[in-house]
Design an enzyme around this catalytic site. Structure first.
Site, short mmCIF file in Angstrom:
data_model
loop_
_atom_site.label_atom_id
_atom_site.label_comp_id
_atom_site.label_asym_id
_atom_site.label_seq_id
_atom_site.Cartn_x
_atom_site.Cartn_y
_atom_site.Cartn_z
N GLY A 9 28.63 33.48 38.74
CA GLY A 9 29.08 34.47 37.74
C GLY A 9 28.41 34.20 36.40
N GLY A 12 28.11 36.92 33.43
CA GLY A 12 29.32 37.41 32.76
C GLY A 12 29.44 36.90 31.33
N GLN A 13 30.52 37.31 30.70
CA GLN A 13 30.72 36.99 29.27
C GLN A 13 30.70 35.48 29.02
OE1 GLN A 13 34.64 37.59 27.77
NE2 GLN A 13 34.03 37.44 25.63
N ASP A 35 24.45 35.14 40.20
CA ASP A 35 25.35 36.27 40.03
C ASP A 35 25.14 37.20 41.22
OD1 ASP A 35 26.98 37.00 37.22
OD2 ASP A 35 26.88 38.60 38.70
N ILE A 36 25.95 38.25 41.27
CA ILE A 36 25.91 39.12 42.45
C ILE A 36 24.69 40.04 42.46
CG2 ILE A 36 27.40 40.94 41.51
CD1 ILE A 36 28.73 40.82 44.45
N ASP A 53 26.98 36.21 46.18
CA ASP A 53 28.25 36.93 46.23
C ASP A 53 29.30 35.83 46.37
OD1 ASP A 53 30.59 38.07 47.10
OD2 ASP A 53 29.66 39.32 48.64
N TYR A 143 45.75 39.88 38.53
CA TYR A 143 44.90 38.83 37.96
C TYR A 143 45.72 37.57 37.67
CZ TYR A 143 41.93 36.61 34.38
OH TYR A 143 41.18 35.74 33.64
N LYS A 147 45.47 33.83 39.35
CA LYS A 147 45.20 32.62 38.55
C LYS A 147 46.32 31.58 38.74
CE LYS A 147 41.21 33.55 36.74
NZ LYS A 147 40.03 32.76 37.15
N1 SER Z 1 40.81 37.85 28.74
C1 SER Z 1 41.43 38.00 30.00
C2 SER Z 1 41.88 39.39 30.24
O1 SER Z 1 42.18 40.08 29.29
C3 SER Z 1 42.62 37.09 30.08
O2 SER Z 1 42.25 35.93 30.70
O3 SER Z 1 41.98 39.78 31.37
#
Ligand code: SER
Length: 321
Positions: A9, A12-13, A35-36, A53, A143, A147
């Site tokens: 990944g 990503g940010q 990354d993918i 992936d 999400y 986690k």
């Molecule tokens: N920044 C993330 C989100 O907003 C939280 O871990 O999903």
């Protein structure tokens, strides 16, 4: 021998900035970005890059063997807002990728794992102010559930199989180099782009919705510091509470207005408001500070100055093309 790192990944940010920071420390050739897809051409050209992936165990394993990787930073995930729209895909991506990496560590193929958790592990029944490390955790987002469960598995793999996995509960991360993808805290980045381009921001959260936040440089520094700490000093193997600043959209807008006096903001909360409301206002992180010396550097004023400075340069450069 120098440590060999794989970032999953990496486009990503957080992955992209972690990748540059780790390459400065370990050398470009020792940090493999993956990354993918290859959409991020500058990343593909900057050093070793592989398409992975994160749900595909063999792709991860092949890459680990090809480069003799010791440590994996698993940054691929579907964030809170996107995950609500695709719960099954989010669950599959967030959980399968974690199991793949934990199992490689359990089998001794790799030695060390970094996996980020989030403030999303907390829910509406969690104490909102100075949320402690150990508290009620009843997340209400896909999400957050992924986690929280991931944290349980990390601790389990550590206790049961001695896997060296380390984790941080990131707050909203603010940065300008790479755009975030599908988070609830993303407003705190969008607002800077719009402040510069339109002098106006239409905010998808309420004016007073306070959330824990952190500047990217602090998040990267925390990650690297945690990974460099002697494992014996780490008392938390689920995920560490980590904190820097907390502010609401109206407080952020007020500081932006000091730099851009004609900046205006209006509030049109959407489905993300409910997600944000289920999360803490502020986080208590004394265990991270005690165990591995965590200290943040950036407060709200410095974050705003850095963001406006970085993004102004970015937009000026675009105009010259
Ligand atoms: N920044 C993330 C989100 O907003 C939280 O871990 O999903």
């Amino acid at each position: 021998m120098t440590e060999r790192i794989l970032i999953i990944g990496a486009a990503g940010q957080i992955g992209s900035e972690l990748c540059s920071a780790l390459r400065s420390l370990y050398g470009i050739e020792n940090v493999i970005a993956s990354d993918i897809n290859t959409l991020n051409q500058s990343l593909v050209e900057a050093g070793p890059f592989e398409i992975i992936d994160a749900t595909n165990f063999n792709q991860i394993k092949d890459c680990v063997e090809k480069y003799q990787v010791d440590t994996i930073y698993l940054l691929a995930a579907m964030l809170s807002a996107t995950a609500e729209k695709a719960p099954k895909q989010a669950w599959d991506l967030n959980m399968e990728s974690l199991f793949h990496v934990l199992n490689l560590a359990k089998d001794g193929v790799i030695k060390k794992v970094f996996w980020p958790s989030s403030i999303a592990v907390f829910g509406p029944s969690t104490p909102k102010q100075n949320t402690p490390q150990h508290t009620i955790m009843e997340p209400t987002t896909v999400y957050g559930i992924s986690k929280q469960v991931g944290e349980r598995w990390c601790e389990y793999y550590h206790k049961k199989y001695n896997v060296d996995v380390r984790s941080l509960r990131y707050p909203g991360i603010i940065s300008y180099k790479t755009l975030p993808g599908g988070g609830t805290t993303d407003y705190a980045i969008d607002i800077f782009h719009k402040a510069i381009t339109d002098k106006h921001y239409n905010c998808f959260l309420d004016a007073n919705c306070t959330l824990p936040m952190m500047y990217m440089d602090d998040a990267v520094a925390a990650t690297i510091k945690l990974m460099h700490t002697d494992g014996d000093n780490l008392s938390i193997r689920s995920s560490y509470n980590l904190s820097a600043v907390s502010f609401s959209p109206s407080e952020l807008a007020a500081v932006i207005s000091k730099h851009i006096p004609n900046f205006s903001i209006n509030y049109n909360p959407d489905f993300r408001q409910q997600i944000a409301e289920s999360w803490p206002n502020s986080i208590e992180d004394t265990i991270a500070r005690k165990d591995w010396g965590w200290q943040h550097q950036y407060d709200l004023e410095t974050i705003v100055a850095e963001m406006l400075n970085g993004l102004s340069k970015h937009y000026k450069k675009q105009q010259t093309f």
